[in-house]
Design a protein around this motif. Structure first.
Motif, mmCIF file in Angstrom:
data_model
loop_
_atom_site.group_PDB
_atom_site.id
_atom_site.type_symbol
_atom_site.label_atom_id
_atom_site.label_comp_id
_atom_site.label_asym_id
_atom_site.label_seq_id
_atom_site.Cartn_x
_atom_site.Cartn_y
_atom_site.Cartn_z
ATOM 1 N N VAL A 284 -34.049 65.180 -15.442
ATOM 2 C CA VAL A 284 -34.509 63.867 -14.675
ATOM 3 C C VAL A 284 -33.210 63.067 -14.778
ATOM 4 O O VAL A 284 -32.632 62.878 -15.886
ATOM 5 N N ASP A 285 -32.806 62.245 -13.709
ATOM 6 C CA ASP A 285 -31.611 61.230 -13.703
ATOM 7 C C ASP A 285 -31.991 59.758 -14.355
ATOM 8 O O ASP A 285 -32.801 59.274 -13.333
ATOM 9 N N ILE A 286 -31.969 59.604 -15.545
ATOM 10 C CA ILE A 286 -32.481 58.540 -16.088
ATOM 11 C C ILE A 286 -32.012 57.081 -15.405
ATOM 12 O O ILE A 286 -32.476 56.188 -15.671
ATOM 13 N N THR A 312 -42.784 73.107 -20.717
ATOM 14 C CA THR A 312 -41.935 72.278 -20.047
ATOM 15 C C THR A 312 -41.083 71.275 -21.151
ATOM 16 O O THR A 312 -41.834 70.625 -21.964
ATOM 17 N N ILE A 313 -39.652 71.269 -20.821
ATOM 18 C CA ILE A 313 -38.872 70.428 -21.735
ATOM 19 C C ILE A 313 -38.140 69.408 -20.808
ATOM 20 O O ILE A 313 -37.759 69.636 -19.606
ATOM 21 N N TYR A 314 -38.645 67.972 -21.143
ATOM 22 C CA TYR A 314 -37.982 66.869 -20.170
ATOM 23 C C TYR A 314 -36.619 66.506 -20.608
ATOM 24 O O TYR A 314 -36.488 66.242 -21.794
ATOM 25 N N VAL A 315 -35.523 66.680 -19.765
ATOM 26 C CA VAL A 315 -34.234 66.321 -20.328
ATOM 27 C C VAL A 315 -33.893 65.073 -19.452
ATOM 28 O O VAL A 315 -33.798 65.342 -18.253
ATOM 29 N N PHE A 316 -33.694 64.196 -19.994
ATOM 30 C CA PHE A 316 -33.211 62.855 -19.134
ATOM 31 C C PHE A 316 -31.693 62.811 -19.179
ATOM 32 O O PHE A 316 -31.182 62.399 -20.275
ATOM 33 N N ASN A 317 -31.094 63.003 -18.178
ATOM 34 C CA ASN A 317 -29.751 63.084 -18.197
ATOM 35 C C ASN A 317 -28.770 61.954 -17.631
ATOM 36 O O ASN A 317 -29.824 61.109 -17.231
ATOM 37 N N LYS A 318 -27.698 61.857 -17.779
ATOM 38 C CA LYS A 318 -26.875 60.623 -17.324
ATOM 39 C C LYS A 318 -27.211 59.394 -18.085
ATOM 40 O O LYS A 318 -26.883 58.504 -17.475
ATOM 41 N N PRO A 356 -41.669 68.061 -25.258
ATOM 42 C CA PRO A 356 -40.562 67.799 -25.660
ATOM 43 C C PRO A 356 -39.799 66.976 -24.698
ATOM 44 O O PRO A 356 -39.674 67.239 -23.637
ATOM 45 N N SER A 357 -39.020 65.724 -25.147
ATOM 46 C CA SER A 357 -38.224 65.020 -24.354
ATOM 47 C C SER A 357 -37.055 64.798 -24.805
ATOM 48 O O SER A 357 -37.004 64.122 -26.185
ATOM 49 N N LEU A 358 -35.890 64.744 -24.212
ATOM 50 C CA LEU A 358 -34.456 64.886 -24.698
ATOM 51 C C LEU A 358 -33.672 63.881 -23.869
ATOM 52 O O LEU A 358 -33.891 63.771 -22.589
ATOM 53 N N PHE A 359 -32.782 63.186 -24.371
ATOM 54 C CA PHE A 359 -32.068 61.992 -23.734
ATOM 55 C C PHE A 359 -30.506 62.359 -23.976
ATOM 56 O O PHE A 359 -29.963 62.481 -25.075
ATOM 57 N N ILE A 360 -29.801 62.761 -22.764
ATOM 58 C CA ILE A 360 -28.547 63.679 -22.842
ATOM 59 C C ILE A 360 -27.502 63.003 -21.819
ATOM 60 O O ILE A 360 -27.761 62.447 -21.111
ATOM 61 N N SER A 361 -26.420 63.339 -21.952
ATOM 62 C CA SER A 361 -25.396 63.119 -20.944
ATOM 63 C C SER A 361 -24.488 64.537 -20.705
ATOM 64 O O SER A 361 -23.672 65.014 -21.833
ATOM 65 N N ALA A 362 -24.888 65.143 -19.737
ATOM 66 C CA ALA A 362 -24.170 66.663 -19.466
ATOM 67 C C ALA A 362 -22.673 66.549 -19.427
ATOM 68 O O ALA A 362 -21.738 67.159 -19.846
#
Length: 403
Positions: A284-286, A312-318, A356-362
């Motif tokens: 997801v583009d946060i 499902t793993i939710y990855v909140f990117n950007k 699971p929910s994660l907040f990252i910047s690739a």
């Protein structure tokens, strides 16, 4: 030899504000349509909106708004007018008569981008099939010039005859393309079977949320990534290892609001990687203001292609691009997602749901080790059921960065 620079096509966009989409949504959707138009190579000069309960059955917008658009098109010599919703054959024909320029709808524009982006024989065949299926009910608009001819001897029914001929040609092509796709699908299915019992993880998400960037980062591959919509059409699968645990990671085509049904049908085989995956990583583009609607769009599409219930793993990117709009201290209105801080978002429903929910910047490599750890734990759950005696694989020192 003198080279002439290619003149960029100009366009205007048209959208409706109605009971299904308020003004904020309508403007957000046209901004997305503008991004689509730019991806296709056009320069957008203006956006037109109209408040209508339902689209006009003959011209989509009202006669007054169509005249306003027509005046702008003539004065500024606009090449193309693009509507945010799919137009019926009648609407297309009537609008073209008035505007006397190229008229596209959202579906046609997306098909054009897919045709431009398709690289492999598989993707090209899928796009071609979707284009012919879209074209078939709209053949009449290609023959409107015959209506200007007068009747009389030798002039009866040439348009109808030609349309019927074209319809047969297109139906034959659709049939051949379906047979061609069936052969490719069988080959793809065989390839998937040959990958053995390795756990499969599929990256899914709205278009342009950073799936390919994450794929490149995790698998150290060179999947094409670009800040444009639908940069990736073909599914790319890479084998990767976290610790000693091997699994397959697939990067898939991005979804979008109002994805043409024919395109979903044509790309069913590409989406088999999603259907047959053991785990989904929903990226997801946060930083996007409408990320919650994008999540809903992706989940609806996953339901449409019948992926079933999967971990499902939710990855909140950007998170590096996330902007926090702080409320004034004297503003007593309730907080919305537009003025929640990143920490507040993490603690909201998306941080507390049952997945699971994660907040990252690739791009900035933020929180990547945490992402790998969560991904590893989810893969391990599936891996243990298939290889229960490989306990030695699961001893990992998470204090050290994982390759």
């Amino acid at each position: 030899m003198i080279e002439t620079a290619k003149i960029q096509e100009t366009a205007v966009l048209v959208g409706l504000i109605n009971q299904d989409q308020d003004e904020r949504q309508a403007r957000e959707y046209l901004d997305e349509l503008e991004f689509l138009a730019e991806t296709a190579g056009a320069r957008v000069e203006k956006q037109f909106f109209q408040r209508l309960e339902v689209p006009n059955s003959a011209t989509f917008v009202g006669s007054g708004k169509l005249e306003e658009i027509n005046n702008f098109v003539k004065i500024h010599e606009i090449d193309t007018v693009i509507f945010d919703d799919e137009l019926s054959p009648t609407q297309l024909r009537n609008i073209e008569r008035t505007l006397e320029c190229k008229v596209l709808d959202r579906t046609n524009l997306i098909l054009d981008i897919f045709a431009k982006r398709a690289q492999t024989a598989h993707a090209k065949t899928q796009v071609e099939l979707a284009q012919y299926q879209y074209m078939l009910p709209r053949l009449t608009r290609m023959w409107t010039h015959l209506e200007r001819q007068r009747g009389g001897i030798g002039m009866r029914g040439p348009g109808e005859t030609q349309i019927e001929t074209d319809r047969r040609i297109i139906l034959d092509k659709i049939a051949r393309l379906k047979v061609q796709l069936e052969k490719i699908d069988k080959q793809k299915a065989t390839q998937r079977k040959n990958r053995g019992k390795l756990v499969r993880v599929a990256l899914v998400g709205y278009t342009n949320v950073g799936k390919s960037t994450i794929m490149n980062m995790l698998a150290k591959s060179e999947v094409f990534a670009e800040n444009k919509l639908f940069a990736t059409l073909d599914t790319t699968v890479r084998k990767m290892v976290i610790g000693n645990l091997p699994f397959l990671l697939a990067d898939t085509v991005g979804f979008i609001r109002k994805l043409p049904h024919g395109l979903v049908e044509s790309f069913k085989s590409t989406l088999d990687e999603v259907r047959e995956a053991d785990i989904l990583v929903h990226v997801v583009d946060i930083s996007h203001t409408g990320f919650e609607e994008q999540i809903d769009t992706v989940n609806e599409t996953l339901s449409e292609i019948k992926t079933g219930e999967k971990p499902t793993i939710y990855v909140f990117n950007k998170i590096d691009a996330f902007e926090y709009i702080k409320k004034d201290d004297d503003d007593l209105s309730p907080k919305t997602k537009d003025n929640l801080s990143l920490e507040e978002l993490k603690n909201s429903w998306m941080g507390k749901n049952n997945t699971p929910s994660l907040f990252i910047s690739a791009t900035e490599k933020e929180n990547i080790e945490e992402f790998k750890k969560v991904l590893y734990e989810e893969v391990k759950k599936v891996h243990i059921t298939r290889f229960p005696y490989n306990d030695f694989l699961y001893d990992i020192d998470w204090t050290k960065p994982q390759e």
